[in-house]
Motif scaffolding. Structure first.
Motif, PDB file in Angstrom:
ATOM      1  N   ILE A  30      49.450  -6.801 -23.110  1.00  0.00           N
ATOM      2  CA  ILE A  30      50.077  -6.888 -24.417  1.00  0.00           C
ATOM      3  C   ILE A  30      49.520  -8.050 -25.234  1.00  0.00           C
ATOM      4  O   ILE A  30      49.481  -7.997 -26.461  1.00  0.00           O
ATOM      5  CB  ILE A  30      51.617  -6.996 -24.268  1.00  0.00           C
ATOM      6  CG1 ILE A  30      52.297  -6.493 -25.544  1.00  0.00           C
ATOM      7  CG2 ILE A  30      52.066  -8.405 -23.912  1.00  0.00           C
ATOM      8  CD1 ILE A  30      53.764  -6.179 -25.355  1.00  0.00           C
ATOM      9  N   ILE A 124      59.260  -8.342 -27.770  1.00  0.00           N
ATOM     10  CA  ILE A 124      58.235  -8.368 -26.720  1.00  0.00           C
ATOM     11  C   ILE A 124      58.560  -9.436 -25.680  1.00  0.00           C
ATOM     12  O   ILE A 124      58.499  -9.186 -24.467  1.00  0.00           O
ATOM     13  CB  ILE A 124      56.841  -8.628 -27.335  1.00  0.00           C
ATOM     14  CG1 ILE A 124      56.354  -7.372 -28.082  1.00  0.00           C
ATOM     15  CG2 ILE A 124      55.833  -9.026 -26.261  1.00  0.00           C
ATOM     16  CD1 ILE A 124      55.059  -7.564 -28.846  1.00  0.00           C
ATOM     17  N   ASN A 128      59.465  -7.040 -22.779  1.00  0.00           N
ATOM     18  CA  ASN A 128      58.265  -6.636 -22.045  1.00  0.00           C
ATOM     19  C   ASN A 128      58.280  -7.245 -20.639  1.00  0.00           C
ATOM     20  O   ASN A 128      58.403  -8.463 -20.482  1.00  0.00           O
ATOM     21  CB  ASN A 128      57.004  -7.086 -22.790  1.00  0.00           C
ATOM     22  CG  ASN A 128      55.736  -6.680 -22.060  1.00  0.00           C
ATOM     23  OD1 ASN A 128      55.114  -7.497 -21.394  1.00  0.00           O
ATOM     24  ND2 ASN A 128      55.350  -5.419 -22.165  1.00  0.00           N
ATOM     25  N   ARG A 129      58.137  -6.406 -19.647  1.00  0.00           N
ATOM     26  CA  ARG A 129      58.289  -6.862 -18.265  1.00  0.00           C
ATOM     27  C   ARG A 129      57.239  -7.903 -17.900  1.00  0.00           C
ATOM     28  O   ARG A 129      57.545  -8.907 -17.238  1.00  0.00           O
ATOM     29  CB  ARG A 129      58.205  -5.669 -17.314  1.00  0.00           C
ATOM     30  CG  ARG A 129      58.445  -6.046 -15.849  1.00  0.00           C
ATOM     31  CD  ARG A 129      58.467  -4.810 -14.970  1.00  0.00           C
ATOM     32  NE  ARG A 129      57.181  -4.095 -15.045  1.00  0.00           N
ATOM     33  CZ  ARG A 129      56.946  -2.927 -14.459  1.00  0.00           C
ATOM     34  NH1 ARG A 129      57.912  -2.312 -13.799  1.00  0.00           N
ATOM     35  NH2 ARG A 129      55.754  -2.349 -14.562  1.00  0.00           N
ATOM     36  N   ILE A 269      57.189  -1.144 -26.146  1.00  0.00           N
ATOM     37  CA  ILE A 269      57.128  -2.500 -25.608  1.00  0.00           C
ATOM     38  C   ILE A 269      57.521  -2.505 -24.132  1.00  0.00           C
ATOM     39  O   ILE A 269      56.874  -3.148 -23.301  1.00  0.00           O
ATOM     40  CB  ILE A 269      58.046  -3.440 -26.419  1.00  0.00           C
ATOM     41  CG1 ILE A 269      57.436  -3.708 -27.810  1.00  0.00           C
ATOM     42  CG2 ILE A 269      58.292  -4.751 -25.680  1.00  0.00           C
ATOM     43  CD1 ILE A 269      58.356  -4.431 -28.762  1.00  0.00           C
ATOM     44  N   ARG A 270      58.549  -1.772 -23.802  1.00  0.00           N
ATOM     45  CA  ARG A 270      59.019  -1.741 -22.410  1.00  0.00           C
ATOM     46  C   ARG A 270      58.034  -1.054 -21.480  1.00  0.00           C
ATOM     47  O   ARG A 270      57.906  -1.417 -20.311  1.00  0.00           O
ATOM     48  CB  ARG A 270      60.376  -1.036 -22.354  1.00  0.00           C
ATOM     49  CG  ARG A 270      61.513  -1.850 -22.971  1.00  0.00           C
ATOM     50  CD  ARG A 270      62.785  -1.034 -23.074  1.00  0.00           C
ATOM     51  NE  ARG A 270      63.901  -1.837 -23.587  1.00  0.00           N
ATOM     52  CZ  ARG A 270      65.046  -1.318 -24.052  1.00  0.00           C
ATOM     53  NH1 ARG A 270      65.218   0.008 -24.057  1.00  0.00           N
ATOM     54  NH2 ARG A 270      65.991  -2.118 -24.496  1.00  0.00           N
ATOM     55  N   ASN A 272      54.735  -0.852 -22.054  1.00  0.00           N
ATOM     56  CA  ASN A 272      53.412  -1.464 -22.278  1.00  0.00           C
ATOM     57  C   ASN A 272      52.477  -0.585 -23.102  1.00  0.00           C
ATOM     58  O   ASN A 272      51.306  -0.928 -23.294  1.00  0.00           O
ATOM     59  CB  ASN A 272      52.724  -1.846 -20.962  1.00  0.00           C
ATOM     60  CG  ASN A 272      52.572  -3.352 -20.817  1.00  0.00           C
ATOM     61  OD1 ASN A 272      52.878  -4.113 -21.737  1.00  0.00           O
ATOM     62  ND2 ASN A 272      52.105  -3.793 -19.664  1.00  0.00           N
TER      63      ASN A 272
END
Length: 423
Positions: A30, A124, A128-129, A269-270, A272
């Motif tokens: 990202i 994000i 985001n992980r 976002i989650r 990717n």
């Protein structure tokens, strides 16, 4: 910095040291997306060298934050070295939510979903992980970084370093944009500014009076860059064209990366998938549509004009510097331009003409935003009140008022409107 694991060379600042956590973030998909997002959108249509990216700007902003935070720690204003790393991380991530082509596309989401790049950055960092797990693994709370980015951190000084008239973001992009566009009046004396930075008795970022000349140059550079680069008439014309193209792409076509809601962006976002949302995706989509025989006529006309540099031209301009906010509803020039647009629409399609109005703040007068200067080793005052500084008389705002039309309609519409005789 402690724990440096890598050095990268930057064309502006030279070698930039990276810690392990910074390198992990930079290597994430990202963040790598920023390599494919140009810092100045379509500026390369006017300044061929302006192809630098949000990636290099983010590294540069982090570097300057490190310099500033280290100086403030040496002076006793920052007490914990971990806070230097925290501030560098906030600076590194400050632009991670930028849309493709930066500010050209962003207004579409702001106007449609009230979603700017700052909000996307927040999502994000929190959703985001990869980013969340990297920060947490090294002991940094994502919410603390978000608080700094949003200007609500418990230490007001930290907010000012990343969000004020004299912040590290502006310091980097002025130098970087001046270098890549080739204009000389965007240059600033970065190290003189940093060397004279202090904190006043109220905890506000301030500058010693011996640094006023460098601060004046900083503000004059901003003023000239806004006028000659960021709001250059041709550059803005291509940004407006690209924005209209993107709007029509979203209207006519379905693609997982043509986000049509806030929920679409959060989902990407989650998963990717947002890592593929960049300038190259937009250009590739435009090529595909342009080759489609069944593509909508208005969209195809705009894409052709964009690809072959036959974009919008300024039909009428009423831009000027001012010291007061622009009152769009009661502004005489805006009213005149609106009447011209209404008449021109008798011959033009909606996508062939655009009224562009903007009010750019050159100098903030909020005492909590504008930097303060310490005169004669006494209490600080806002720089706009310093009698020994030209900043006091600089214009506060730049009002942009323009009508753009398609290049292939320019001469015919001027003749139709009889503009040469003074409409």
């Amino acid at each position: 910095m402690r724990g440096v694991v890598k050095r990268v060379f930057d064309e502006v600042h030279g070698y930039i040291d990276l810690t392990e956590i910074e390198l992990k973030i930079i290597d994430s998909p990202i963040f790598q997306r920023l390599r494919y997002i140009k810092q100045l959108a379509t500026a390369w249509y006017v300044y061929p060298g302006a192809t630098h990216t949000r990636f290099s700007h983010s590294l540069g902003t982090m570097y300057i934050m490190g310099l500033v935070a280290t100086r403030l720690m040496e002076q006793g204003y920052i007490y914990d070295s971990d806070d230097i790393q925290l501030l560098r991380l906030a600076a590194l991530l400050h632009d991670i939510g930028h849309t493709p082509f930066s500010h050209a596309i962003e207004p579409f989401y702001k106007n449609t979903f009230s979603l700017g790049h700052e909000e996307i950055s927040r999502v994000i960092i929190s959703e985001n992980r990869d980013i969340r797990e990297i920060l947490s693994f090294y002991g940094y709370d994502p919410n603390r970084i978000i608080a700094i980015l949003e200007g609500r951190y418990r230490e007001p000084l930290y907010n000012q370093l990343l969000s004020s008239d004299l912040d590290v973001d502006r310091m980097d992009y002025l130098i970087r944009d001046a270098l890549h566009t080739g204009v000389t009046y965007g240059s600033i004396d970065l190290h003189r500014i940093i060397a004279t930075l202090v904190v006043d008795g109220d905890g506000n970022l301030a500058i010693l009076d011996k640094g006023v000349d460098a601060l004046e140059n900083f503000y004059m550079a901003r003023m000239h860059m806004y006028k000659a680069v960021y709001y250059h008439k041709t550059l803005v014309g291509y940004e407006l064209m690209l924005r209209k193209i993107y709007e029509l792409l979203c209207k006519y076509y379905d693609d997982p990366l043509l986000f049509k809601s806030r929920e679409d962006i959060v989902k990407a976002i989650r998963t990717n998938e947002i890592a593929l949302w960049n300038d190259d995706f937009i250009i590739g989509t435009m090529v595909r549509v342009y080759r489609d025989r069944n593509a909508p006529k208005d969209l195809k006309e705009l894409i052709e004009a964009f690809f072959f540099r036959k974009g919008y031209k300024v039909l009428v301009e009423r831009s000027k510097f001012s010291n007061v906010p622009l009152d769009v509803d009661n502004d005489r020039d805006v009213s005149i331009l609106n009447s011209i647009v209404n008449k021109a629409k008798e011959l033009l399609e909606p996508h062939q003409i655009i009224l562009f109005v903007d009010d750019i703040k050159i100098l903030d007068e909020d005492p909590y935003v504008v930097p303060r200067v310490i005169i004669d080793n006494k209490v600080s005052i806002p720089i706009i009140e310093a009698d020994n500084s030209v900043i006091k008389i600089l214009p506060r705002r730049f009002h942009v008022r323009r009508i753009y039309v398609m290049s292939n309609k320019f001469h015919s519409i001027r003749k139709y409107l009889d503009l040469d005789t003074g409409i």
